[in-house]
Design a protein around this motif. Structure first.
Motif, short mmCIF file in Angstrom:
data_model
loop_
_atom_site.label_atom_id
_atom_site.label_comp_id
_atom_site.label_asym_id
_atom_site.label_seq_id
_atom_site.Cartn_x
_atom_site.Cartn_y
_atom_site.Cartn_z
N GLN A 1 0.86 -1.19 0.00
CA GLN A 1 0.00 0.00 0.00
C GLN A 1 0.89 1.23 0.00
O GLN A 1 1.97 1.23 0.58
CB GLN A 1 -0.96 0.01 1.17
N LEU A 2 0.45 2.26 -0.70
CA LEU A 2 1.19 3.50 -0.79
C LEU A 2 0.27 4.65 -0.44
O LEU A 2 -0.87 4.70 -0.92
CB LEU A 2 1.73 3.71 -2.22
N GLY A 3 0.77 5.55 0.38
CA GLY A 3 -0.03 6.72 0.74
C GLY A 3 0.78 7.78 1.44
O GLY A 3 1.99 7.65 1.60
N ASP A 4 0.09 8.85 1.86
CA ASP A 4 0.72 9.92 2.64
C ASP A 4 1.24 9.30 3.92
O ASP A 4 0.63 8.40 4.48
CB ASP A 4 -0.29 10.98 3.08
N MET A 5 2.33 9.83 4.40
CA MET A 5 2.85 9.35 5.68
C MET A 5 1.97 9.90 6.79
O MET A 5 1.74 11.10 6.87
CB MET A 5 4.29 9.79 5.87
N HIS A 6 1.48 9.03 7.64
CA HIS A 6 0.64 9.45 8.76
C HIS A 6 1.44 10.34 9.70
O HIS A 6 2.58 10.07 10.00
CB HIS A 6 0.09 8.25 9.51
N GLY A 7 0.82 11.42 10.13
CA GLY A 7 1.48 12.35 11.03
C GLY A 7 2.25 13.44 10.30
O GLY A 7 2.64 14.41 10.90
N GLN A 8 2.51 13.26 9.00
CA GLN A 8 3.26 14.26 8.25
C GLN A 8 2.46 14.81 7.08
O GLN A 8 2.78 15.85 6.55
CB GLN A 8 4.56 13.66 7.75
N GLY A 9 1.45 14.08 6.65
CA GLY A 9 0.62 14.54 5.54
C GLY A 9 -0.82 14.53 5.98
O GLY A 9 -1.15 14.17 7.10
N ASP A 10 -1.69 14.90 5.08
CA ASP A 10 -3.11 14.94 5.41
C ASP A 10 -3.76 13.56 5.36
O ASP A 10 -4.89 13.40 5.78
CB ASP A 10 -3.85 15.86 4.44
N GLY A 11 -3.06 12.58 4.83
CA GLY A 11 -3.64 11.25 4.73
C GLY A 11 -4.74 11.17 3.69
O GLY A 11 -5.65 10.39 3.82
N ASP A 12 -4.64 11.97 2.63
CA ASP A 12 -5.65 12.00 1.58
C ASP A 12 -5.50 10.88 0.55
O ASP A 12 -6.42 10.60 -0.19
CB ASP A 12 -5.60 13.34 0.83
N TRP A 13 -4.32 10.29 0.47
CA TRP A 13 -4.00 9.33 -0.57
C TRP A 13 -3.75 7.95 0.02
O TRP A 13 -3.00 7.81 0.97
CB TRP A 13 -2.74 9.74 -1.32
#
Length: 161
Positions: free
Chosen positions: A130-142
């Motif tokens: 799985q690939l996405g925004d890093m939790h705690g550093q991005g908005d977690g939109d992806w």
């Protein structure tokens, strides 16, 4: 995997990864999991991405002939040390292109050096990657996930659709 899901996922992966660089790795939350970090050192958002690999059938392909003759199904699952050595040897490599397999959501990440990182996308029981925004550093939109049974799931901001 539905063609429209594959096309949408590839478009999202390209937006997220192209131009980023392999910036680090860490032990995952459970045994057998590795997390690979990609960073954009530019104004691109999200600037930090995390690729979590649960089924570590991964390889670095070094030439076009290997890319056409290597079958992801024949790649053996790597242990911790082998996985981390693979990423350590390719640290700071920039992503040039990204695509998915035709039948299964195998992930292919082309690097500027000409090497291709191949990540298995098929397992009957587990999410392979799985690939996405890093939790705690991005908005977690992806979030893009290779789910069991040759499917891909995608969550993205509304404006991307």
């Amino acid at each position: 995997m539905k063609r429209e899901d594959r096309n949408f996922a590839e478009r999202a992966l390209k937006k997220l990864l192209i131009g980023s660089q392999l910036d680090g790795f860490q032990f995952g939350m459970g045994p057998g999991i590795v997390r690979v970090c990609f960073s954009h050192y530019s104004e691109q958002e999200p600037d930090q991405l995390s690729l979590t690999i649960e089924v570590r059938k991964i390889a670095i392909i070094t030439n076009d002939e290997q890319l056409t003759t290597t079958s992801i199904e024949t790649i053996e699952e790597l242990d911790d040390e082998e996985s981390f050595q693979l990423f350590l040897r390719n640290r700071r490599e920039k992503v040039k292109n990204v695509w998915l397999g035709d039948e299964s959501p195998h992930l292919y990440i082309s690097l500027e050096s000409g090497k291709v990182l191949q990540v298995n996308g098929y397992d009957e029981n587990y999410e392979c990657w799985q690939l996405g925004d890093m939790h705690g550093q991005g908005d977690g939109d992806w979030l893009i996930v290779a789910v069991p049974g040759n499917e891909i799931a995608i969550w993205s901001p509304e404006e991307f659709k």
